[in-house]
Write a protein that holds these residues in place. Structure first.
Motif, PDB file in Angstrom:
ATOM      1  N   PHE A  67       0.799  -1.221   0.000  1.00  0.00           N
ATOM      2  CA  PHE A  67       0.000   0.000   0.000  1.00  0.00           C
ATOM      3  C   PHE A  67       0.832   1.272   0.000  1.00  0.00           C
ATOM      4  CE2 PHE A  67      -2.935  -3.186   1.413  1.00  0.00           C
ATOM      5  CZ  PHE A  67      -4.107  -2.821   0.795  1.00  0.00           C
ATOM      6  N   ALA A  68       2.037   1.209   0.563  1.00  0.00           N
ATOM      7  CA  ALA A  68       2.814   2.439   0.672  1.00  0.00           C
ATOM      8  C   ALA A  68       3.922   2.500  -0.378  1.00  0.00           C
ATOM      9  CB  ALA A  68       3.400   2.574   2.066  1.00  0.00           C
ATOM     10  N   ARG A  97      -5.055  13.458   7.336  1.00  0.00           N
ATOM     11  CA  ARG A  97      -3.788  12.764   7.110  1.00  0.00           C
ATOM     12  C   ARG A  97      -3.360  11.974   8.337  1.00  0.00           C
ATOM     13  NH1 ARG A  97      -0.072  16.845   6.006  1.00  0.00           N
ATOM     14  NH2 ARG A  97       1.543  15.290   6.208  1.00  0.00           N
ATOM     15  N   LEU A 153      -5.320   8.812   8.201  1.00  0.00           N
ATOM     16  CA  LEU A 153      -4.747   7.930   7.175  1.00  0.00           C
ATOM     17  C   LEU A 153      -3.529   7.192   7.700  1.00  0.00           C
ATOM     18  CD1 LEU A 153      -4.805   9.880   3.781  1.00  0.00           C
ATOM     19  CD2 LEU A 153      -6.140   7.897   4.466  1.00  0.00           C
ATOM     20  N   TRP A 206      -0.668   4.368  -1.874  1.00  0.00           N
ATOM     21  CA  TRP A 206      -2.006   4.825  -1.498  1.00  0.00           C
ATOM     22  C   TRP A 206      -2.020   5.438  -0.108  1.00  0.00           C
ATOM     23  CZ3 TRP A 206      -5.673   0.278  -3.223  1.00  0.00           C
ATOM     24  CH2 TRP A 206      -5.699   0.251  -4.645  1.00  0.00           C
ATOM     25  N   LEU A 207      -1.247   4.848   0.766  1.00  0.00           N
ATOM     26  CA  LEU A 207      -1.313   5.249   2.165  1.00  0.00           C
ATOM     27  C   LEU A 207       0.092   5.528   2.684  1.00  0.00           C
ATOM     28  CD1 LEU A 207      -3.824   2.511   3.338  1.00  0.00           C
ATOM     29  CD2 LEU A 207      -4.249   4.964   3.358  1.00  0.00           C
ATOM     30  N   PRO A 208       0.198   6.413   3.678  1.00  0.00           N
ATOM     31  CA  PRO A 208       1.527   6.672   4.242  1.00  0.00           C
ATOM     32  C   PRO A 208       2.065   5.417   4.921  1.00  0.00           C
ATOM     33  CG  PRO A 208      -0.178   7.779   5.523  1.00  0.00           C
ATOM     34  CD  PRO A 208      -0.846   7.216   4.322  1.00  0.00           C
ATOM     35  N   SER A 209       3.390   5.251   4.848  1.00  0.00           N
ATOM     36  CA  SER A 209       3.965   4.019   5.370  1.00  0.00           C
ATOM     37  C   SER A 209       4.399   4.171   6.804  1.00  0.00           C
ATOM     38  CB  SER A 209       5.179   3.631   4.558  1.00  0.00           C
ATOM     39  OG  SER A 209       6.254   4.451   4.956  1.00  0.00           O
ATOM     40  N   GLY A 210       4.346   5.369   7.320  1.00  0.00           N
ATOM     41  CA  GLY A 210       4.779   5.519   8.696  1.00  0.00           C
ATOM     42  C   GLY A 210       4.857   6.963   9.093  1.00  0.00           C
ATOM     43  N   GLY A 211       5.184   7.177  10.352  1.00  0.00           N
ATOM     44  CA  GLY A 211       5.216   8.525  10.879  1.00  0.00           C
ATOM     45  C   GLY A 211       3.812   8.954  11.255  1.00  0.00           C
ATOM     46  N   PHE A 212       3.722   9.963  12.085  1.00  0.00           N
ATOM     47  CA  PHE A 212       2.411  10.452  12.484  1.00  0.00           C
ATOM     48  C   PHE A 212       2.443  11.973  12.453  1.00  0.00           C
ATOM     49  CE2 PHE A 212      -0.847  11.563  15.668  1.00  0.00           C
ATOM     50  CZ  PHE A 212      -1.919  10.922  15.074  1.00  0.00           C
ATOM     51  N   PRO A 213       1.609  12.604  11.598  1.00  0.00           N
ATOM     52  CA  PRO A 213       1.705  14.061  11.428  1.00  0.00           C
ATOM     53  C   PRO A 213       1.096  14.855  12.574  1.00  0.00           C
ATOM     54  CG  PRO A 213      -0.026  13.164  10.038  1.00  0.00           C
ATOM     55  CD  PRO A 213       0.596  11.997  10.719  1.00  0.00           C
TER      56      PRO A 213
END
Lengths: 496, 282, 315
Positions: free
Chosen positions: C156-157, C176, C179, C162-169
């Motif tokens: 997916f990343a 986001r 997501l 399609w989607l973020p693979s890691g980290g947290f905003p």
């Protein structure tokens, strides 16, 4: 039906993400999202050794009397000029006028005196207190003039003042700098979301040139796969030291990115306990040097990006001599030397701190040494244990470590250092070097010191850690090399 | 519940037993073979040959150091099973006597023993493993200990529950009337009767142990290099995922295959051995 | 009798908490390494180290430090982090805003998948559907969640982006942030859902064989009706028990998944704090977690005893 719905939902989500990204791209940007690997414990470089502190606040938030330029030269910082007395013991600094801290407090000679005295006080917790040890007295001549008297001539004094640990702090805010750092730099602290990101914003009252960026967000993304995906997705604009060399070729292939493989000062070595049998025997130490294939270690542990070194000195620094050919990979010679030293069935423990260069390098070194009959047991440890067992306790056979302090030939002259080298000849050589100020004579002595260390094969010198910088191709002004572990973003700008 | 539906279910569960035991036998066989030898030395590096795709010399290709992935996966089976078996043995050695003791004595000791096992359960497993690592250093032995500790309360509870339900059974009452000591009763009468239950539980704990060992090694707390292990292979593969997903697929599928086999075997065994189900069937 | 029993269990709870606090304290004191050394690094001088140790209060005896820490806990004061220099409560709060939503999302996912699937399998016992569902859950239980997470990232990343693979905003990033939690929540939910589906199925089958359900069926109810009217509610009890266990696992046991996705959650806080030897943080957070679990056990015991007085006779 459900499948179509799911597909539609995903498409919508994907579109909205792309939409956000592209609308942000269209306008001329003044923000920067930079990736860093480790979260700093706090933000006060005068109270913690973690490189991550300097990587965020140095030059951006805090400034020192002098500062380091991208090429490693020392240039004026908060001191606009200085004079040095003929005996090399008195430095008189002329300070910039009209400088204020982010909280409005003025910067002057009293503040500078406070900073230096605080760093060298008896109860100081400055991680680099040694940098200030040569200072005998600090005197305020007038608000714009500071006089520093040294105990003895110290060639590296201006260099020392450019370190992150020597930045200027205000008496009003020094105590709270760990969580609410207040400096004089072009950016001020805005927010720290623990575990994920630290934001700095432009300081409107900066004394110097206004930076092009409005906001810098340092995002903590340590996991290499996550960092790779974040760069690829545009969530990060720059990763000054990318954590996985494996992905560098993919960035190089992609025109959206600029990739710069620069130098750090990280001399990566297999440190040997020179006091412990059989490493006290020079033949054994040389055998190990012959028995380790640097090229294969560089290929396997850094994906071929690092430069080999032959002594404890970085190729880009003044006075470097190339000694990488001194011990070419030669397992037969290594075996012969071990035999000559009367060592057989050598068993040794190799202590490995957490970074990849050590863990991966250690696996390769162990496999290579097995071929010359040395049975290596790998002992992975966390930093806490490395510091207490190896560094302070000196209880180890071998360890892999990168020494990141620039031009640190002095560590081999120390009495009580963890290599246990204690060589009177080298000490004499270093004492002479420290007292010499003539640049050419210094270079000659530096060369001699490197040769001595290589000849004694004190440690096995392997490679210089690369600085693998990856950033958006539209960005200018990032440092290619890392003479200090810092990210000076003051000159960074987006091209239209 | 009709007899008919039971025979169908038995057939199904027998199928799972057959499949499970075949898969498990397969893994054990590979592990034993790897103890004698693998196609190539799983620790031998050849940097010049790194990251090669599958070929005749390396059926599953090579990893970042040019090691043979097939040989590493085979040797990983040995390590995984060894750690998991040892952890189960540890759990049985301490858990079963504890559970039996609590069930036979009753009263305050019963309470204390069960509270201790509750207490161990309350410690977050991974965090305990991290602390153990920091104190004793990482390694296979530590992984075994960290997993084994959590097996103790599991076996204690299973033993306790089963042994308690035996207390009123005729043969125990008879033995007690004949003047046998509690220990003798426990060993002679209760243990043989709860053995099937313990075997089933051991299979389940084995498969959980394989998963736990993989997770521990993956985050660097378990088996240490150069010893190959599935978890470590996954850790090594992570940064290479965009380049060579194969390196992450091989050890992952090995884990899934092994755990799946053990779980199927456990399910099958439960149906065949569980006295409660047998009674109901009869 | 009942009061005495309650008092004894209460005393047991207090003793367990006390023992836990001592064990945690001693374990952390046994860890090799010195927090001051980690803070000051390789250039630190002995006098600087001593100054920092004094500042951190590490120069005092273990007894004094234990008394101070335990006393603080009793007053609800978790102490101050030695590395971050902020109160532990604040740190935990910051992490909980990631961990708690993540745990809740994956719990919801688990329920959404497991309950219908388990009921469906039970209603069609021994059909092809049932066999397929059982087979899928077998597979779900056998897949290590961190490997599943890696595969999700790969697909997916990295491959499809399609989607973020890691980290947290951070939550102020709005959608986001949500997501960023999708893939980790799926990775956490899969094995849990597999387990819960099996529990749901077998628990329903068990209740279906109980006398009152058989009676109901004898009165002419179809299998599905009996399931809906009688079995479902009763079958939920074991499901809820397992769910409770899974929730406490999700709060503390997600270190690995948080690492794969670089999420600033509670598990990673403890992991980092152990490595940095931030003794105060580790002690307080682990103690709170253990106290939580022990107390929940205590409450459950009492609840069971209220329902089933027979249990009170023992212990």
């Amino acid at each position: 039906m459900v499948r179509y719905l799911a597909k539609a939902c995903f498409a919508l989500l994907a579109l909205s993400v792309v939409g956000v990204a592209s609308s942000a791209m269209a306008a001329p940007r003044t923000d920067l999202n930079a990736g860093i690997r480790l979260e700093p414990p706090h933000l006060d470089p005068s109270a913690g050794a973690a490189a991550a502190i300097g990587e965020i606040v140095y030059a951006n938030l805090f400034e020192g009397l002098t500062r380091m330029a991208p090429d490693g030269a020392i240039v004026p910082g908060l001191a606009e000029s200085w004079t040095v007395s003929a005996d090399g013991k008195t430095y008189t600094f002329t300070l910039r006028k009209g400088v204020t801290f982010h909280d409005g407090a003025p910067f002057d000679a009293n503040v500078a005196k406070f900073t230096l005295d605080r760093a060298r006080a008896a109860d100081s917790v400055n991680p680099q207190k040694g940098l200030f040890e040569p200072i005998d007295a600090v005197e305020v001549v007038d608000p714009a003039t500071l006089k520093v008297t040294l105990k003895r001539p110290t060639g590296a004094f201006l260099f020392n003042l450019a370190w992150p640990a020597a930045v200027m702090v205000s008496p009003q805010s020094a105590a709270d700098n760990k969580t609410k750092p207040v400096g004089t730099g072009p950016f001020k602290f805005e927010r720290w979301a623990k575990g994920s990101q630290i934001d700095l914003v432009r300081n409107p009252t900066y004394w110097g040139k206004t930076p092009a960026l409005n906001k810098i967000s340092f995002k903590i993304i340590g996991d290499p796969a996550a960092a790779y995906a974040a760069m690829m997705a545009g969530d990060l604009d720059a990763y000054p030291i990318f954590p996985a060399n494996e992905n560098i070729p993919q960035f190089q292939k992609d025109p959206r990115f600029t990739v710069k493989i620069g130098n750090t000062e990280g001399k990566t070595i297999v440190a040997l306990n020179n006091a412990r049998k059989p490493f006290d025997d020079i033949r054994v130490r040389r055998a190990l040097a012959y028995g380790i294939d640097r090229k294969a270690v560089i290929e396997g542990a850094t994906m071929g990006l690092a430069k080999p070194i032959g002594s404890h000195y970085a190729p880009q620094d003044a006075g470097y001599v190339d000694l990488t050919g001194k011990y070419p990979y030669d397992p037969e010679k290594a075996k012969a030397l071990l035999k000559e030293a009367g060592v057989s069935n050598l068993k040794a423990k190799l202590v490995l701190p957490p970074p990849d260069y050590a863990r991966r390098g250690g696996e390769i070194v162990a496999a290579q040494l097995k071929k010359i009959g040395v049975d290596v047991e790998l002992v992975p440890v966390e930093w806490a244990q490395w510091l207490s067992d190896v560094f302070r306790g000196k209880n180890y056979d071998m360890t892999i470590i990168s020494h990141v302090e620039p031009m640190d030939l002095d560590i081999y002259a120390r009495d009580d250092y963890y290599f246990n080298y204690n060589n009177p000849d080298y000490k004499a050589l270093y004492t002479e070097l420290a007292a010499t100020s003539d640049p050419d004579k210094r270079k000659a002595l530096i060369a001699k010191a490197q040769e001595k260390l290589a000849d004694d094969s004190v440690n096995v010198f392997m490679f210089l850690l690369p600085k693998t910088g990856v950033w958006n191709a539209k960005l200018d002004g990032l440092w290619e090399n890392a003479p200090l572990p810092v990210n000076d973003f003051t000159a960074v700008r987006w091209r239209d | 519940m009709t007899a008919h539906s039971f025979s169908v279910s038995r057939l199904f569960h027998h199928r799972s037993f057959a499949l499970g035991s075949a898969m498990t036998a397969c893994v054990i066989l590979v592990a034993l073979m790897a103890m004698i030898g693998t196609p190539q030395d799983p620790t031998a590096m050849d940097i010049a040959q790194k990251m090669q795709g599958p070929s005749e010399a390396h059926w599953l290709g090579t990893d970042r150091y040019g090691r043979d992935v097939l040989s590493m996966a085979m040797a990983g089976a040995t390590v995984s099973l060894a750690v998991s078996f040892a952890a189960v043995a540890f759990g049985i050695a301490f858990g079963v006597p504890l559970g039996l003791f609590a069930a036979m004595r009753g009263g305050a000791l019963d309470e204390a023993a069960m509270r201790i096992s509750d207490f161990i359960f309350a410690f977050p497993a991974l965090i305990t493993a991290i602390m153990l690592r920091e104190i004793f250093g990482p390694g296979a032995l530590n992984a075994m200990l960290a997993i084994g500790i959590f097996n103790v309360p599991v076996f204690a509870r299973v033993t306790y529950g089963a042994a308690l339900s035996m207390q009123t059974r005729d043969f125990v009452v008879a033995a007690r009337l004949s003047g046998k000591g509690e220990t003798r009763i426990a060993v002679d009468h209760i243990l043989p009767n709860i053995l099937p239950l313990l075997i089933v539980q051991a299979t389940i704990q084995l498969s959980l142990g394989i998963l736990a060992e993989a997770a521990l090694s993956y985050i660097g707390l378990g088996v240490q290099p150069p010893a190959p292990s599935w978890g470590r292979m996954l850790n090594d593969a992570q940064t290479l995922m965009a380049v060579a997903p194969r390196l992450a697929l091989v050890p992952g599928l090995c884990i899934v295959f092994t755990v799946l086999g053990l779980n199927l075997l456990g399910d099958g065994l439960r149906d065949l051995l569980d006295p409660r189900l047998k009674r109901r069937r009869g | 009798m009942s009061l005495l029993w309650l008092a004894r269990r209460g005393l047991g709870l207090c003793l367990a908490l006390l023992a836990a606090s001592v064990i945690i304290f001693v374990l952390m004191d046994l860890l090799p390494g010195d927090p001051a050394e980690i803070m000051l690094g390789t250039s630190a001088r002995p006098d600087t180290l001593a100054a920092l140790r004094a500042e951190m209060g590490l120069d005092r005896s273990a007894w004094v430090r234990y008394a101070e820490w335990a006393g603080g806990l009793l007053r609800g004061d978790f102490g101050k982090s030695q590395t971050y220099a902020v109160p532990v409560a604040e740190l935990v709060g910051e992490r909980l805003v990631v961990t708690l939503p993540l745990a809740l999302i994956s719990l919801c996912l688990t329920l959404i998948i497991a309950l219908p699937l388990g009921a469906w399998a039970a209603a069609r016992r021994n059909s092809t559907t049932d066999t397929a569902i059982v087979a899928i859950t077998q597979l779900g239980v056998a897949i290590p969640n961190f490997w599943f997470a890696m595969m999700l990232v790969l697909l997916f990343a990295i491959s499809w982006r399609w989607l973020p693979s890691g980290g947290f905003p951070g939550w102020d990033a709005g959608p986001r942030a949500a997501l960023a939690l999708i893939l980790p929540a799926i990775a956490l939910a899969l094995p849990q859902a597999a387990i819960l589906t099996r529990v749901m199925r077998s628990s329903l089958l068990e209740t279906l064989s109980e006398d009152y359900v058989r009676t109901a069926r004898a009165k002419g109810l179809t299998r599905g009706e009996a399931l809906r009217r009688h079995a479902f509610r009763n079958a939920l009890i074991p499901v809820l028990t397992i769910l409770g266990l899974q929730f406490s696992f999700l709060i503390a046991g997600t270190v690995v998944i948080e690492n794969v996705f670089s999420l600033p959650g509670l598990g990673r806080l403890i992991f980092q704090a152990i490595n940095q030897r931030d003794l105060v943080v580790v002690r307080s957070v682990v103690m709170v977690l253990i106290a939580f679990i022990i107390t929940v056990n205590f409450v459950v015991d009492i609840a069971y005893a209220l329902v089933d007085p027979r249990l009170r006779g023992r212990g």
